[in-house]
Design a protein around this motif. Structure first.
Motif, PDB file in Angstrom:
ATOM      1  N   LEU A 105       1.202  -1.227   0.174  1.00  0.00           N
ATOM      2  CA  LEU A 105       0.137   0.042  -0.107  1.00  0.00           C
ATOM      3  C   LEU A 105       1.102   1.287   0.244  1.00  0.00           C
ATOM      4  O   LEU A 105       0.532   2.510  -0.205  1.00  0.00           O
ATOM      5  N   LYS A 106       2.201   1.243   0.378  1.00  0.00           N
ATOM      6  CA  LYS A 106       2.884   2.131   0.249  1.00  0.00           C
ATOM      7  C   LYS A 106       2.225   3.349  -1.162  1.00  0.00           C
ATOM      8  O   LYS A 106       2.612   2.561  -2.061  1.00  0.00           O
ATOM      9  N   GLY A 107       2.964   4.833  -1.357  1.00  0.00           N
ATOM     10  CA  GLY A 107       2.575   5.115  -1.859  1.00  0.00           C
ATOM     11  C   GLY A 107       1.305   5.920  -2.121  1.00  0.00           C
ATOM     12  O   GLY A 107       0.743   6.968  -2.833  1.00  0.00           O
ATOM     13  N   ARG A 108       0.522   5.194  -1.629  1.00  0.00           N
ATOM     14  CA  ARG A 108      -1.847   5.781  -1.830  1.00  0.00           C
ATOM     15  C   ARG A 108      -2.023   5.209  -0.789  1.00  0.00           C
ATOM     16  O   ARG A 108      -2.480   6.439  -0.774  1.00  0.00           O
ATOM     17  N   PHE A 109      -1.360   4.512   0.230  1.00  0.00           N
ATOM     18  CA  PHE A 109      -1.838   5.324   1.590  1.00  0.00           C
ATOM     19  C   PHE A 109      -0.946   5.831   2.397  1.00  0.00           C
ATOM     20  O   PHE A 109      -0.096   5.515   2.594  1.00  0.00           O
ATOM     21  N   THR A 110      -1.359   7.143   3.528  1.00  0.00           N
ATOM     22  CA  THR A 110      -0.847   7.804   4.481  1.00  0.00           C
ATOM     23  C   THR A 110      -1.603   8.285   5.408  1.00  0.00           C
ATOM     24  O   THR A 110      -2.890   8.047   5.895  1.00  0.00           O
ATOM     25  N   ILE A 111      -1.362   7.296   6.637  1.00  0.00           N
ATOM     26  CA  ILE A 111      -1.575   8.140   7.965  1.00  0.00           C
ATOM     27  C   ILE A 111      -1.198   8.956   8.925  1.00  0.00           C
ATOM     28  O   ILE A 111       0.043   8.785   8.690  1.00  0.00           O
TER      29      ILE A 111
END
Length: 124
Positions: free
Chosen positions: A63-69
């Motif tokens: 999910l890296k690059g699309r999801f951010t917490i």
């Protein structure tokens, strides 16, 4: 009584974005990690992302690059920004919080509090 309440889910077209919110009450979580998990139909609940009290963030490799917490400690709230959504992102998304330090932030067993979940459906 500790409560985690997710919001922001819904139906979105492929390629779209959503921002999930998780508002915590009954406890201040600024000193511990919080995370997001998701569960698709027929699948196990899986780790999505986590954020430490220090602000350090971790995201599932896929999910890296699309999801951010992110988190706002003043509001006792954690967010999940989801971009470029795909049909395979369809799932119930759960917010979770630790009650103390755990060495793990990926394992479900490392979280003591859970929200009820919010449905995210990616479909045209």
């Amino acid at each position: 009584q500790v409560q985690l309440v997710e919001s922001g889910g819904g139906l979105v077209q492929p390629g779209g974005s959503l921002r999930l919110s998780c508002a915590a009450s009954g406890h201040t979580f600024s000193g511990v990690a919080m995370g997001w998990f998701r569960q698709a139909p027929g699948k196990e609940r899986e780790f999505v992302a986590a954020i430490r009290s220090s602000g350090g963030t971790y995201c599932a490799d896929s999910l890296k690059g699309r999801f951010t917490i992110s988190r706002d400690n003043a509001k006792n709230t954690v967010y999940l920004q989801m971009n470029s959504l795909k049909p395979e992102d369809t799932a119930v998304y759960y917010c979770a919080a630790q009650s103390r330090f755990y060495s793990s932030y990926v394992a479900r067993t490392a979280y003591d509090y859970w929200g009820q979940g919010t449905q995210v459906t990616v479909s045209s």
